[in-house]
Design a protein around this motif. Structure first.
Motif, PDB file in Angstrom:
ATOM      1  N   ALA A   1       0.865  -1.180   0.000  1.00 11.90           N
ATOM      2  CA  ALA A   1       0.000   0.000   0.000  1.00 11.90           C
ATOM      3  C   ALA A   1       0.902   1.231   0.000  1.00 11.90           C
ATOM      4  CB  ALA A   1      -0.897  -0.003   1.228  1.00 11.90           C
ATOM      5  N   MET A   2       0.610   2.162  -0.894  1.00 12.01           N
ATOM      6  CA  MET A   2       1.403   3.382  -0.968  1.00 12.01           C
ATOM      7  C   MET A   2       0.478   4.591  -0.926  1.00 12.01           C
ATOM      8  SD  MET A   2       4.551   2.574  -3.585  1.00 12.01           S
ATOM      9  CE  MET A   2       3.572   2.553  -5.054  1.00 12.01           C
ATOM     10  N   ALA A   3       0.959   5.651  -0.269  1.00 14.15           N
ATOM     11  CA  ALA A   3       0.196   6.895  -0.181  1.00 14.15           C
ATOM     12  C   ALA A   3       1.151   8.076  -0.207  1.00 14.15           C
ATOM     13  CB  ALA A   3      -0.628   6.914   1.101  1.00 14.15           C
ATOM     14  N   LEU A   4       0.730   9.142  -0.849  1.00 17.17           N
ATOM     15  CA  LEU A   4       1.481  10.394  -0.816  1.00 17.17           C
ATOM     16  C   LEU A   4       1.086  11.133   0.455  1.00 17.17           C
ATOM     17  CD1 LEU A   4       1.005  11.537  -4.521  1.00 17.17           C
ATOM     18  CD2 LEU A   4       3.069  10.588  -3.501  1.00 17.17           C
ATOM     19  N   GLU A   5       2.067  11.558   1.229  1.00 19.97           N
ATOM     20  CA  GLU A   5       1.812  12.198   2.516  1.00 19.97           C
ATOM     21  C   GLU A   5       2.705  13.425   2.672  1.00 19.97           C
ATOM     22  OE1 GLU A   5      -0.523  11.188   4.575  1.00 19.97           O
ATOM     23  OE2 GLU A   5      -0.957   9.211   3.739  1.00 19.97           O
ATOM     24  N   VAL A   6       2.439  14.199   3.696  1.00 18.44           N
ATOM     25  CA  VAL A   6       3.252  15.364   4.063  1.00 18.44           C
ATOM     26  C   VAL A   6       3.560  15.223   5.543  1.00 18.44           C
ATOM     27  CG1 VAL A   6       3.354  17.884   4.210  1.00 18.44           C
ATOM     28  CG2 VAL A   6       2.104  16.790   2.328  1.00 18.44           C
ATOM     29  N   ASP A   7       4.843  15.348   5.913  1.00 24.83           N
ATOM     30  CA  ASP A   7       5.216  15.195   7.318  1.00 24.83           C
ATOM     31  C   ASP A   7       5.009  16.502   8.087  1.00 24.83           C
ATOM     32  OD1 ASP A   7       7.442  16.830   6.802  1.00 24.83           O
ATOM     33  OD2 ASP A   7       8.881  15.182   6.868  1.00 24.83           O
ATOM     34  N   GLU A   8       5.342  16.457   9.372  1.00 24.37           N
ATOM     35  CA  GLU A   8       5.133  17.611  10.248  1.00 24.37           C
ATOM     36  C   GLU A   8       5.998  18.813   9.864  1.00 24.37           C
ATOM     37  OE1 GLU A   8       8.116  14.763  11.617  1.00 24.37           O
ATOM     38  OE2 GLU A   8       5.982  14.482  11.348  1.00 24.37           O
ATOM     39  N   LYS A   9       7.035  18.600   9.052  1.00 24.45           N
ATOM     40  CA  LYS A   9       7.890  19.699   8.589  1.00 24.45           C
ATOM     41  C   LYS A   9       7.458  20.223   7.219  1.00 24.45           C
ATOM     42  CE  LYS A   9      11.911  17.869  11.009  1.00 24.45           C
ATOM     43  NZ  LYS A   9      13.226  17.249  10.854  1.00 24.45           N
ATOM     44  N   GLY A  10       6.383  19.645   6.669  1.00 27.60           N
ATOM     45  CA  GLY A  10       5.888  20.066   5.365  1.00 27.60           C
ATOM     46  C   GLY A  10       6.567  19.383   4.192  1.00 27.60           C
ATOM     47  N   GLN A  11       7.383  18.370   4.458  1.00 29.79           N
ATOM     48  CA  GLN A  11       8.074  17.655   3.385  1.00 29.79           C
ATOM     49  C   GLN A  11       7.186  16.531   2.847  1.00 29.79           C
ATOM     50  OE1 GLN A  11      11.638  16.515   5.571  1.00 29.79           O
ATOM     51  NE2 GLN A  11      12.784  18.106   4.490  1.00 29.79           N
ATOM     52  N   HIS A  12       7.150  16.416   1.535  1.00 28.50           N
ATOM     53  CA  HIS A  12       6.349  15.382   0.887  1.00 28.50           C
ATOM     54  C   HIS A  12       7.127  14.069   0.861  1.00 28.50           C
ATOM     55  CE1 HIS A  12       3.248  18.150  -0.667  1.00 28.50           C
ATOM     56  NE2 HIS A  12       4.244  19.026  -0.582  1.00 28.50           N
ATOM     57  N   PHE A  13       6.408  12.969   1.022  1.00 25.10           N
ATOM     58  CA  PHE A  13       7.023  11.649   0.959  1.00 25.10           C
ATOM     59  C   PHE A  13       5.985  10.627   0.507  1.00 25.10           C
ATOM     60  CE2 PHE A  13       5.282  12.009   5.207  1.00 25.10           C
ATOM     61  CZ  PHE A  13       4.710  10.774   5.455  1.00 25.10           C
ATOM     62  N   VAL A  14       6.454   9.454   0.137  1.00 21.16           N
ATOM     63  CA  VAL A  14       5.584   8.323  -0.174  1.00 21.16           C
ATOM     64  C   VAL A  14       5.708   7.348   0.988  1.00 21.16           C
ATOM     65  CG1 VAL A  14       5.178   6.352  -1.713  1.00 21.16           C
ATOM     66  CG2 VAL A  14       5.787   8.585  -2.666  1.00 21.16           C
ATOM     67  N   GLU A  15       4.582   7.010   1.590  1.00 20.47           N
ATOM     68  CA  GLU A  15       4.575   6.004   2.650  1.00 20.47           C
ATOM     69  C   GLU A  15       4.205   4.668   2.011  1.00 20.47           C
ATOM     70  OE1 GLU A  15       3.105   6.423   6.925  1.00 20.47           O
ATOM     71  OE2 GLU A  15       1.423   5.473   5.859  1.00 20.47           O
ATOM     72  N   ALA A  16       5.016   3.653   2.265  1.00 21.13           N
ATOM     73  CA  ALA A  16       4.766   2.318   1.731  1.00 21.13           C
ATOM     74  C   ALA A  16       4.647   1.342   2.884  1.00 21.13           C
ATOM     75  CB  ALA A  16       5.891   1.898   0.792  1.00 21.13           C
ATOM     76  N   GLN A  17       3.632   0.478   2.818  1.00 21.96           N
ATOM     77  CA  GLN A  17       3.420  -0.540   3.847  1.00 21.96           C
ATOM     78  C   GLN A  17       3.399  -1.904   3.178  1.00 21.96           C
ATOM     79  OE1 GLN A  17      -0.277   0.687   5.634  1.00 21.96           O
ATOM     80  NE2 GLN A  17       0.749   2.095   7.015  1.00 21.96           N
TER      81      GLN A  17
END
Length: 95
Positions: A39-55
């Protein structure tokens, strides 16, 4: 460089990073994604940086541009004290 070629290279880099983060070969990673095992999702962390989360199989990773972060592991639970008295310094008074 054409826009299509540039997009292909970006997707290829993302798949390679996800495969590396999950300790999979590129082919196994693609098969797992196609089989909906990753499972993958585009997310934004607490610092405003974009990342892809993969499970995948209980493992969660964050893939940032140029970096991979692993989710912290859950700490081991403390063992429950045993009710069975072996009289080995337990303080119950029996020997």
């Amino acid at each position: 460089m054409s826009e299509n070629r540039e997009m292909f290279e970006e997707v290829n880099a993302l798949l390679a990073a996800v495969a590396k983060a999950l300790n999979l070969s590129a082919d196994d990673c693609v098969r797992a994604i196609e089989g909906q095992e990753i499972a993958m999702a585009l997310e934004v962390d607490e610092k405003g940086q974009h990342f892809v989360e993969a499970q995948y199989q209980g493992q969660t990773v964050r893939v940032y541009q140029g970096a991979i972060q692993y989710a912290p592991e859950e700490p081991e639970p403390e063992p429950e004290p045993e009710d069975d008295c072996g009289h080995q310094g337990c303080g119950c008074g029996s020997m």
